[in-house]
Design a protein around this motif. Structure first.
Motif, PDB file in Angstrom:
ATOM      1  N   THR A 122       0.855  -1.174   0.000  1.00 13.17           N
ATOM      2  CA  THR A 122       0.000   0.000   0.000  1.00 13.17           C
ATOM      3  C   THR A 122       0.895   1.229   0.000  1.00 13.17           C
ATOM      4  O   THR A 122       2.117   1.106   0.103  1.00 13.17           O
ATOM      5  N   SER A 123       0.338   2.413  -0.159  1.00 11.38           N
ATOM      6  CA  SER A 123       1.100   3.663  -0.173  1.00 11.38           C
ATOM      7  C   SER A 123       0.434   4.686   0.720  1.00 11.38           C
ATOM      8  O   SER A 123      -0.764   4.627   0.971  1.00 11.38           O
ATOM      9  N   CYS A 124       1.239   5.646   1.195  1.00  8.07           N
ATOM     10  CA  CYS A 124       0.749   6.745   2.015  1.00  8.07           C
ATOM     11  C   CYS A 124       1.430   8.035   1.566  1.00  8.07           C
ATOM     12  O   CYS A 124       2.466   8.008   0.923  1.00  8.07           O
ATOM     13  N   LEU A 142      -4.884  -3.540   7.178  1.00  3.50           N
ATOM     14  CA  LEU A 142      -4.429  -2.342   6.472  1.00  3.50           C
ATOM     15  C   LEU A 142      -5.571  -1.362   6.239  1.00  3.50           C
ATOM     16  O   LEU A 142      -5.410  -0.151   6.431  1.00  3.50           O
ATOM     17  N   LEU A 143      -6.722  -1.857   5.816  1.00  4.89           N
ATOM     18  CA  LEU A 143      -7.857  -0.969   5.569  1.00  4.89           C
ATOM     19  C   LEU A 143      -8.320  -0.286   6.857  1.00  4.89           C
ATOM     20  O   LEU A 143      -8.711   0.885   6.838  1.00  4.89           O
ATOM     21  N   TRP A 179      -6.144   6.810   4.419  1.00  5.82           N
ATOM     22  CA  TRP A 179      -6.969   7.160   3.269  1.00  5.82           C
ATOM     23  C   TRP A 179      -8.280   6.389   3.299  1.00  5.82           C
ATOM     24  O   TRP A 179      -8.347   5.255   3.762  1.00  5.82           O
ATOM     25  N   GLN A 180      -9.337   7.014   2.735  1.00  5.25           N
ATOM     26  CA  GLN A 180     -10.650   6.389   2.707  1.00  5.25           C
ATOM     27  C   GLN A 180     -10.678   5.159   1.791  1.00  5.25           C
ATOM     28  O   GLN A 180     -11.318   4.165   2.093  1.00  5.25           O
ATOM     29  N   ASN A 181     -10.003   5.235   0.656  1.00  2.00           N
ATOM     30  CA  ASN A 181     -10.002   4.133  -0.313  1.00  2.00           C
ATOM     31  C   ASN A 181      -8.567   3.885  -0.791  1.00  2.00           C
ATOM     32  O   ASN A 181      -8.227   4.186  -1.926  1.00  2.00           O
ATOM     33  N   PRO A 182      -7.716   3.326   0.070  1.00  2.00           N
ATOM     34  CA  PRO A 182      -6.312   3.151  -0.303  1.00  2.00           C
ATOM     35  C   PRO A 182      -6.098   1.997  -1.276  1.00  2.00           C
ATOM     36  O   PRO A 182      -6.903   1.066  -1.348  1.00  2.00           O
TER      37      PRO A 182
END
Length: 107
Positions: free
Chosen positions: A2-4, A72-73, A78-81
């Motif tokens: 995932t990313s941030c 992770l979710l 983020w709302q929709n990563p």
């Protein structure tokens, strides 16, 4: 994976994922890697954009992936990563054994 947006954002998601115990109670991987910065190019809400992001790379087994995704979710800012799995097609026996041993649920 995932990313941030900021380097400190993946840390809360990674920290509960890493456990020194042989069996991780939440099914998360035994190690996390935070890579970055990376430049992303993307479409969002009908507009094209670019941005600097930090990637969080985690290893788990196919059987434990659903738990990792839920983790992770739940912890992602983020709302929709983007949360994506990339299969390990081949790897050293020691590494693959280590992943399996450290993602096996406690009995």
């Amino acid at each position: 994976m995932t990313s941030c947006r900021y380097p400190q954002q993946p840390r809360p998601a990674a920290r509960p994922s890493t456990s020194p115990a042989p069996s991780s109670p939440n099914g998360s991987p035994p190690a996390a890697q935070i890579v970055g910065p990376v430049t992303s190019a993307f479409w969002h809400d009908g507009e094209f954009g670019t941005g600097e992001e930090w990637q969080l790379l985690l290893k788990t087994t196919r059987a434990r992936y659903p738990e990792l995704e839920a983790h992770l979710l739940k912890h992602h800012p983020w709302q929709n990563p983007e949360v994506a799995a990339v299969a390990i097609e081949a790897g050293s026996k020691g590494c693959l054994d280590w992943i399996a041993a450290n993602t096996t649920p406690a009995q």
